[in-house]
Design a protein around this motif. Structure first.
Motif, PDB file in Angstrom:
ATOM      1  N   PRO A  19     111.301-120.046  17.775  1.00 34.24           N
ATOM      2  CA  PRO A  19     111.202-119.200  18.965  1.00 34.24           C
ATOM      3  C   PRO A  19     111.377-117.722  18.619  1.00 34.24           C
ATOM      4  O   PRO A  19     111.906-117.378  17.554  1.00 34.24           O
ATOM      5  N   TYR A  57     125.497-116.297  16.617  1.00 29.16           N
ATOM      6  CA  TYR A  57     124.108-115.874  16.457  1.00 29.16           C
ATOM      7  C   TYR A  57     123.629-116.095  15.028  1.00 29.16           C
ATOM      8  O   TYR A  57     124.395-115.956  14.080  1.00 29.16           O
ATOM      9  N   PRO A  98     113.141-114.181  18.676  1.00 29.12           N
ATOM     10  CA  PRO A  98     114.578-113.891  18.695  1.00 29.12           C
ATOM     11  C   PRO A  98     115.032-113.441  20.089  1.00 29.12           C
ATOM     12  O   PRO A  98     114.239-112.930  20.878  1.00 29.12           O
ATOM     13  N   ASP A  99     116.318-113.647  20.352  1.00 27.08           N
ATOM     14  CA  ASP A  99     116.890-113.201  21.626  1.00 27.08           C
ATOM     15  C   ASP A  99     117.123-111.697  21.627  1.00 27.08           C
ATOM     16  O   ASP A  99     117.124-111.071  22.686  1.00 27.08           O
ATOM     17  N   PHE A 100     117.322-111.121  20.457  1.00 28.07           N
ATOM     18  CA  PHE A 100     117.574-109.687  20.317  1.00 28.07           C
ATOM     19  C   PHE A 100     116.807-109.156  19.112  1.00 28.07           C
ATOM     20  O   PHE A 100     116.785-109.785  18.063  1.00 28.07           O
ATOM     21  N   ASP A 119     131.637-115.841  26.367  1.00 27.93           N
ATOM     22  CA  ASP A 119     130.989-116.787  27.293  1.00 27.93           C
ATOM     23  C   ASP A 119     131.911-117.922  27.564  1.00 27.93           C
ATOM     24  O   ASP A 119     132.614-118.417  26.789  1.00 27.93           O
ATOM     25  N   LYS A 152     121.236-121.610  22.293  1.00 25.17           N
ATOM     26  CA  LYS A 152     119.876-121.787  22.822  1.00 25.17           C
ATOM     27  C   LYS A 152     119.011-122.578  21.840  1.00 25.17           C
ATOM     28  O   LYS A 152     118.184-123.390  22.250  1.00 25.17           O
ATOM     29  N   LEU A 153     119.197-122.328  20.542  1.00 25.05           N
ATOM     30  CA  LEU A 153     118.432-123.056  19.528  1.00 25.05           C
ATOM     31  C   LEU A 153     118.762-124.543  19.557  1.00 25.05           C
ATOM     32  O   LEU A 153     117.871-125.395  19.473  1.00 25.05           O
ATOM     33  N   TRP A 200     119.240-114.666  17.078  1.00 27.77           N
ATOM     34  CA  TRP A 200     118.982-115.815  17.934  1.00 27.77           C
ATOM     35  C   TRP A 200     120.320-116.385  18.382  1.00 27.77           C
ATOM     36  O   TRP A 200     121.231-116.542  17.575  1.00 27.77           O
ATOM     37  N   ASP A 201     120.444-116.720  19.650  1.00 32.07           N
ATOM     38  CA  ASP A 201     121.623-117.383  20.182  1.00 32.07           C
ATOM     39  C   ASP A 201     121.570-118.840  19.710  1.00 32.07           C
ATOM     40  O   ASP A 201     120.646-119.581  20.081  1.00 32.07           O
ATOM     41  N   LEU A 248     126.633-107.729  20.233  1.00 26.56           N
ATOM     42  CA  LEU A 248     126.080-108.937  20.828  1.00 26.56           C
ATOM     43  C   LEU A 248     127.109-109.570  21.765  1.00 26.56           C
ATOM     44  O   LEU A 248     128.312-109.452  21.525  1.00 26.56           O
TER      45      LEU A 248
END
Length: 131
Positions: free
Chosen positions: A115, A7, A117-119, A131, A23-24, A19-20, A127
């Motif tokens: 974008p 992150y 943030p994811d969290f 995965d 994903k970025l 932010w993950d 977090l």
């Protein structure tokens, strides 16, 4: 490239933003952003407290040695990732490696827009890393 869950963290008035990074990177690929050379002198985070900014996260010799291992292993063939404003979101170990090697620039992708943030108000310890 199979990337481990990680992150990008930033403090904010709402608490820690996260932010993950996977994903970025996917977003940069989706937007078909072309890499370009960026001057290391333009990466302000190289002159700021970065890895040891959380309370209790002290720059002990052991902690520094762990980062040195990551810097040595960093593959600078992969571009770093910058947000729309040019702030580093992924790739500090690669940037440090280029700096130590005496280079003045680095291969980078810069997002067209940053974008959400994811969290928000994230606790890094909580977090999802499996995965």
């Amino acid at each position: 490239m199979n990337l481990r869950p990680q992150y990008h963290l930033r403090p904010s008035p709402q608490g820690l933003l996260a932010w993950d990074v996977r994903k970025l990177i996917a977003l940069a690929a989706q937007q078909q952003i072309q890499p370009r050379w960026v001057a290391l002198s333009d990466i302000t985070e190289l002159d700021q407290r970065y890895w040891f900014s959380e309370p209790g996260d002290e720059p002990t010799p052991r902690a520094i040695a762990e980062h040195l291992k990551l810097v040595e292993a960093a593959d600078t063939a992969y571009p770093i990732l910058l947000d729309a404003e040019g702030r580093l979101m992924d790739g500090m170990h690669r940037a440090v490696k280029r700096l130590v090697q005496g280079h003045t620039d680095i291969w980078a992708l810069q997002l067209h827009s940053t974008p959400a943030p994811d969290f928000v108000g994230a606790d890094p310890e909580n977090l999802p890393y499996d995965d």
